[in-house]
Design an enzyme around this catalytic site. Sequence first.
Site, PDB file in Angstrom:
ATOM      1  N   TYR A 151     -51.917  95.563   5.924  1.00  0.00           N
ATOM      2  CA  TYR A 151     -52.639  94.199   5.091  1.00  0.00           C
ATOM      3  C   TYR A 151     -52.180  92.835   5.876  1.00  0.00           C
ATOM      4  CZ  TYR A 151     -51.844  90.190   2.270  1.00  0.00           C
ATOM      5  OH  TYR A 151     -52.388  88.439   1.064  1.00  0.00           O
ATOM      6  N   ASP A 246     -51.553  93.193  14.664  1.00  0.00           N
ATOM      7  CA  ASP A 246     -50.898  92.044  13.237  1.00  0.00           C
ATOM      8  C   ASP A 246     -49.600  91.828  13.808  1.00  0.00           C
ATOM      9  OD1 ASP A 246     -50.372  90.470  11.369  1.00  0.00           O
ATOM     10  OD2 ASP A 246     -51.653  91.048  10.303  1.00  0.00           O
ATOM     11  N   LYS A 274     -45.164  83.487   9.052  1.00  0.00           N
ATOM     12  CA  LYS A 274     -43.774  83.621   9.151  1.00  0.00           C
ATOM     13  C   LYS A 274     -43.077  83.055   9.727  1.00  0.00           C
ATOM     14  CE  LYS A 274     -45.221  87.996   6.174  1.00  0.00           C
ATOM     15  NZ  LYS A 274     -45.209  87.431   4.873  1.00  0.00           N
TER      16      LYS A 274
END
Length: 435
Positions: A151, A246, A274
């Site tokens: 994702y 990622d 994050k």
Amino acid sequence: MTTPSSPAAGPKSAAAFERARRLMPGGVNSPARAFGAVGGTPLFIDHAEGPYLFDIDGNRLIDYIGSWGPMILGHAHGEVIEAIVQAAGRGTSYGAPTEAESQLAEQIIDAVPSVEKVRLVNSGTEATMSAIRVARGATGRDKIIKFAGNYHGHVDSLLVAAGSAAATLGVPDSPGVTPGAGQDTIVLSYNDAESVQQTFQQYPGQIAAVILEPIVGNMGCVPATLEFLQTLRDVTTDDGAILIFDEVMTGFRVAFGGAQERFGITPDMTTLGKIVGGGMPLGAYGGRADIMDQVLPAGKVFQAGTLSGNPVAVAAGSATLRLLKNDSPYAYLDMIGDRLAKGLDHAATAAGIDHCVQGVGSMVTLFFHPGPVHSWNEAEHCDREMFGRYFWGLIQAGVYMPCSQFEALFISRMHTEAIIDETIAAAERVLSQLA
Ligand code: HOZ
């Protein structure tokens, strides 16, 4: 999905959810939070401190979501909050450069092996969207390779066979993403090195980038094998394609320099989110200087943002990275991550449940599948109904796990060994009643 007969959410959360559903789609601002994968009513949070969440009904829960990754230092860390307050007092946004942005850029470049230059954005989604555009602009090629179950945020061209809430809620290929947006996206199976080699043979000189989570957190925790990563590194180098890690979840999480430091494989570009924002909305993408110099105004690839490099978010991120560098909690996080993984494994074995536990450091998943889970093909066959009952059993025991089988749990520096043992004891009780 079975709704538990007595969901643990209290009356105040239930009332808050009813109100929210009248106001926002599904009552939330991001789908996983609505508890669609586990049934029942989401808990509405009042505040958080260290390893704990407190809901509006007055329940205290041991938190294993950590805001889906950012809160590695625990909630409301004094020095991070102080940095935020100080920055906010000087104004919350200028739309003009600050020295603090260069300081955070230096911290990122210092830490992450692949990053020679970096651009700050507002989220992980923005980071991956921008990295793909830069890779295409730099190579002059259109095609990208991604892996099923990975994702990369809600970027049109990457919202194909996507993990996280997209998989959890049954929309790995979302309506609204046009065939055109996905036509240059080639989806392969994670950890399948051979299919990557074959695809490069089929499309020589046509693939702009390969993007992957080097340790997937978005189909539960599924690490790449070293052989797979090495193949990706070799084929992209040989073909002149760009390898993008990622590391929105793994950056500053599995090592200070992320998964690339842990595995010893350096990509060409890296996306971050994050932890890099210390719990504030901040993402980043970076990489080789010659690639990053394609970005406007150094180059011609357009990317911009009013709140990019926002001073409050930058202050939170900078304080978090400084604390992580000074304290280096990674050996501790590995140790308690391993303790939790072994404890969950033991508890599920004792209960006679088909399962496997996978984890890297402070990212862990108990899969309701005999495993091992190497790819989405295996992950999707987990017993999700049993996961839902496990989730609610733990909520009733005061433990807040990710509300989907397809999300890794995250441990913070504030989770003590006693808290881990309390969690394992709760899991033993819950699992013994599930079989
Ligand atoms: N995309 C996040 C998990 N991989 C979930 C974000 C949220 O719901 O807060």
